[in-house]
Write a protein that holds these residues in place. Structure first.
Motif, short mmCIF file in Angstrom:
data_model
loop_
_atom_site.label_atom_id
_atom_site.label_comp_id
_atom_site.label_asym_id
_atom_site.label_seq_id
_atom_site.Cartn_x
_atom_site.Cartn_y
_atom_site.Cartn_z
N LEU A 83 14.08 3.16 0.79
CA LEU A 83 13.23 2.05 1.25
C LEU A 83 13.45 0.84 0.35
O LEU A 83 12.98 0.82 -0.78
CB LEU A 83 11.76 2.48 1.21
N TYR A 92 11.21 10.34 2.22
CA TYR A 92 10.45 9.11 1.92
C TYR A 92 9.27 9.42 0.99
O TYR A 92 8.93 8.62 0.12
CB TYR A 92 9.94 8.47 3.22
N SER A 94 12.24 -2.01 0.60
CA SER A 94 11.06 -2.87 0.44
C SER A 94 10.10 -2.37 -0.63
O SER A 94 9.19 -3.08 -1.03
CB SER A 94 10.34 -2.96 1.78
N LEU A 95 10.30 -1.13 -1.11
CA LEU A 95 9.39 -0.60 -2.14
C LEU A 95 9.50 -1.39 -3.44
O LEU A 95 10.61 -1.68 -3.88
CB LEU A 95 9.74 0.85 -2.45
N SER A 146 1.77 -3.99 -1.55
CA SER A 146 3.00 -3.43 -1.01
C SER A 146 2.92 -1.90 -0.94
O SER A 146 3.28 -1.30 0.08
CB SER A 146 4.19 -3.87 -1.86
N TRP A 199 2.03 3.49 6.09
CA TRP A 199 3.16 3.82 6.96
C TRP A 199 3.53 5.30 6.83
O TRP A 199 3.75 6.00 7.81
CB TRP A 199 4.35 2.92 6.60
N HIS A 251 3.15 0.73 2.36
CA HIS A 251 4.07 1.86 2.45
C HIS A 251 3.33 3.18 2.60
O HIS A 251 3.77 4.06 3.33
CB HIS A 251 4.97 1.90 1.20
N LEU A 302 9.59 -1.35 8.28
CA LEU A 302 9.73 0.06 7.96
C LEU A 302 10.22 0.87 9.16
O LEU A 302 9.82 0.62 10.29
CB LEU A 302 8.39 0.60 7.44
N ILE A 350 8.58 7.43 -2.45
CA ILE A 350 7.33 6.69 -2.66
C ILE A 350 6.54 7.27 -3.83
O ILE A 350 5.99 6.55 -4.65
CB ILE A 350 6.49 6.68 -1.35
#
Ligand SMILES: *[C@@H]1O[C@H](CO)[C@@H](O)[C@H](O)[C@H]1NC(C)=O
Ligand SMILES: *[C@@H]1O[C@H](CO)[C@@H](O)[C@H](O)[C@H]1NC(C)=O
Ligand SMILES: *[C@@H]1O[C@H](CO)[C@@H](O)[C@H](O)[C@H]1NC(C)=O
Length: 197
Positions: free
Chosen positions: A73, A171, A75-76, A104, A111, A108, A159, A175
């Protein structure tokens, strides 16, 4: 003001200076260093830290199967470059950063919760983490100058759709790892501010 004698020029400057002091002291002071919520923030971070360990329940030997998975990911939040020297920390800058990371991670985690729900994996940990992230975000928001809150970018990350339990676990591992780093950094920063405020 050439025609003014020395003394009145001096008085004039004194007057200006006094005016300046009076004005600046009557400005509303909302210094973040007097924020009274650092203790509560630390508590939220500790709860999050505990939950971050439960986002996946894989054992070390099981984790090896996930290390080759090439999905990540982008964008993490990546905090590996954020961990600077504590001595150079500025409350407003660090809290602004923390506020952005908190939002943020919440996006996540929310999601991931839906992704797990979709593939019939338990998602209670994500629910708990989401609620702690929201509370942390609200507490930081109370201490942030409105100016710094506005400066935050509000881009929602794009995402992916998660179609199977294996991807959902990949994921989860990612995360969970990033959230642990975030919690470790936040705790150090908040403790430092708590001690020095
Ligand atoms: C986190 O977990 C530790 C060990 O299990 C526990 O002692 C502590 O109370 C927990 N902290 C929070 C805030 O939940
Ligand atoms: C934080 O405060 C300092 C001094 O008050 C200021 O120079 C700096 O621009 C501020 N940083 C942010 C991110 O607002
Ligand atoms: C979960 O399922 C819904 C409905 O099929 C889908 O729209 C959504 O994108 C899925 N979410 C994830 C994260 O895979």
């Amino acid at each position: 003001m050439k025609f003014l004698p020395e003394t009145s020029s001096f008085l004039f400057h004194l007057l200006l200076l006094t005016e300046l002091l009076v004005r600046s002291s009557s400005l509303p002071i909302r210094s973040s260093s007097h924020c009274g919520f650092f203790g509560s923030m630390i508590h939220q971070v500790e709860s999050l830290m505990n939950l971050s360990r439960k986002i996946h329940q894989l054992r070390t030997e099981e984790l090896e199967h996930f290390e080759d998975a090439k999905i990540t990911l982008d964008s993490l939040p990546d905090l590996y470059h954020t961990a600077g020297h504590l001595r150079s920390l500025k409350v407003n800058e660090s809290l602004t950063q923390m506020y952005g990371y908190t939002q943020s991670f919440k996006l996540h985690i929310d999601w991931l919760k839906v992704a797990k729900e979709n593939v019939s994996l338990p998602f209670q940990t994500e629910e708990g983490a989401s609620s702690h992230l929201l509370q942390l975000s609200n507490l930081i928001g109370k201490c942030l100058h409105p100016q710094n809150k506005e400066a935050l970018p509000s881009v929602a990350p794009n995402l992916p759709v998660v179609s199977n339990a294996f991807d959902a676990l990949v994921y989860s591992v990612e995360i969970s790892d990033r959230l642990k780093v975030f919690c470790g950094w936040s705790k150090r920063v908040l403790r430092y501010f708590h001690k020095h405020s």
